[in-house]
Structures are given as C-alpha cells and as structure tokens.
Write a protein that holds these residues in place. Structure first.
Motif, PDB file in Angstrom:
ATOM      1  N   ALA A 107       2.277   1.638  -3.449  1.00 21.87           N
ATOM      2  CA  ALA A 107       1.248   2.129  -4.377  1.00 21.87           C
ATOM      3  C   ALA A 107       0.994   3.617  -4.160  1.00 21.87           C
ATOM      4  N   LYS A 108       0.949   4.040  -2.914  1.00 21.58           N
ATOM      5  CA  LYS A 108       0.740   5.468  -2.613  1.00 21.58           C
ATOM      6  C   LYS A 108       1.914   6.298  -3.124  1.00 21.58           C
ATOM      7  N   GLU A 126       0.832  -1.203   0.000  1.00 20.48           N
ATOM      8  CA  GLU A 126       0.000   0.000   0.000  1.00 20.48           C
ATOM      9  C   GLU A 126       0.867   1.254   0.000  1.00 20.48           C
ATOM     10  N   ARG A 138       3.978   5.509  -5.557  1.00 20.77           N
ATOM     11  CA  ARG A 138       3.923   5.490  -7.022  1.00 20.77           C
ATOM     12  C   ARG A 138       2.879   6.483  -7.524  1.00 20.77           C
ATOM     13  N   PHE A 139       1.711   6.521  -6.859  1.00 18.68           N
ATOM     14  CA  PHE A 139       0.656   7.470  -7.223  1.00 18.68           C
ATOM     15  C   PHE A 139       1.149   8.907  -7.084  1.00 18.68           C
ATOM     16  N   GLU A 140       1.813   9.195  -5.967  1.00 19.55           N
ATOM     17  CA  GLU A 140       2.328  10.550  -5.728  1.00 19.55           C
ATOM     18  C   GLU A 140       3.367  10.929  -6.784  1.00 19.55           C
ATOM     19  N   GLU A 142       3.500   9.777  -9.860  1.00 26.13           N
ATOM     20  CA  GLU A 142       2.777   9.987 -11.117  1.00 26.13           C
ATOM     21  C   GLU A 142       2.064  11.329 -11.113  1.00 26.13           C
ATOM     22  N   VAL A 143       1.450  11.708  -9.987  1.00 27.28           N
ATOM     23  CA  VAL A 143       0.785  13.005  -9.884  1.00 27.28           C
ATOM     24  C   VAL A 143       1.808  14.122 -10.062  1.00 27.28           C
TER      25      VAL A 143
END
Length: 191
Positions: free
Chosen positions: A155-156, A152, A158-160, A162-163
C-alpha cells in the motif's frame, strides 16, 4: 465469459454448470444476472471448529503425533486465533505447510537408506520434530504479521507511485503552461 454462454462453446439450452474457486470475487449486477441464475456460495472455514478441523484434521492429520500431541484443550485457542485472523483456506494451508516443513526438517541418518519400511517409519517417528500449541499459534501469528506487513508495504509503495505520477502530471502541466505562455509572448512580440 459472455462468449462461453452465448451458444458458441456450450449449448444454448440453459443446461450448464460452472464452478468458480476464488478467495475474492467482485461481480457487478449485470454480470451476476448474465451468468448466475441460481448461485450457491460455499464459504470456507468460518468458525473456530471449522478452522481447527481444517488445520488439525485435514491438513495436518498425518502429523497428529507430532503437532500439539496431548494438548487437545489448546486447539480452541488456535481456532480463535484463526477466526480472528479471518484466513482463507489457502492461507491456512500455507500455515500447515510451514508447520509440516518444521516437523519434517531433520537429517536422515545413513541407517534410513538401508532400513526396511518399518524401521524407516520408526526413524521418521523418532527424528521428526514436535510442535506444541504455542508453536502452532506462533506460526499463525508469524504468518498474519508477515502478510500484514507485506500488504502495508505494498500500500505504501502504491501510494508513492501514485504521488510520483501526480507530481509528473503537475510538472507536465506547468511545463505546458510555460510553453504556451512563451508561444503567446512570441506571437505578441511578432505582431
């Protein structure tokens, strides 16, 4: 991979054998048709009995007197926990190694270093820590929880990332538009 099978590294007579060890494998149809004529997939543990056999008998077999000794009925719960967690064989080995480390975590007395083999064996038996079924299940739950949280967190992150990349792209687009508008305005004024 294709370089291996084109006759340069192995004979081009169709007689070859390949073993792949993977927890996860993704092959598209083109790759599969190129390298896999008669593939055999051998899955690791899948049933509760498979998991119990792997953990208790194979990986911790030498520690049977110290791990859930006399609690045979409880191993069904351990197997159910492992099936629910759907751990790979390597993950089960990590759990086993954590249990092994706990059992073997004791200070060797000075007598151990002077003793003969039989006495050393006896001292290890006396000093080794015991783990009950609840401890085994707790170790599995801790392992699953730790890896779930790590996934998790990844994933968080990676999301940050990408943003952040998207924001940079948007800012770059805005800057490019502003520069183009400024250049166009200079060109109009210069005319």
């Amino acid at each position: 991979m294709f370089g291996i099978f084109d006759g340069t590294l192995i004979p081009k007579d169709g007689k070859w054998f390949m073993i792949c060890d993977a927890n996860y494998m993704q092959m598209d149809e083109a790759t599969r048709s190129r390298i896999a004529q008669n593939p055999f997939t051998v899955r690791g543990p899948t049933t509760a009995d498979d998991y119990v056999h792997l953990l208790r008998d194979v990986l911790l077999g030498d520690l049977r007197p110290f791990v859930a000794h006399g609690e045979e009925a409880g191993w069904a719960e351990v197997g159910a926990d492992l099936v629910k967690a759907d751990l790979s064989g390597r993950s089960v080995e990590s759990v086993a190694n954590n249990i092994r480390a706990y059992v073997q975590d004791f200070e060797y007395p000075d007598e151990y270093f002077r003793a003969d083999y039989e006495r050393r064996k006896q001292l290890i038996h006396e000093l080794s820590r015991r783990v009950d079924i609840a401890g085994v299940r707790r170790e599995i739950a801790d392992y699953v929880s730790f890896h779930r949280e790590a996934e998790e967190r990844e994933a968080k992150d990676r999301f940050e990332r990408e943003v952040e990349a998207m924001v940079q792209q948007l800012n770059a687009g805005r800057a490019a538009t502003a520069r183009a508008a400024a250049a166009a305005a200079r060109e109009i004024v210069g005319e």
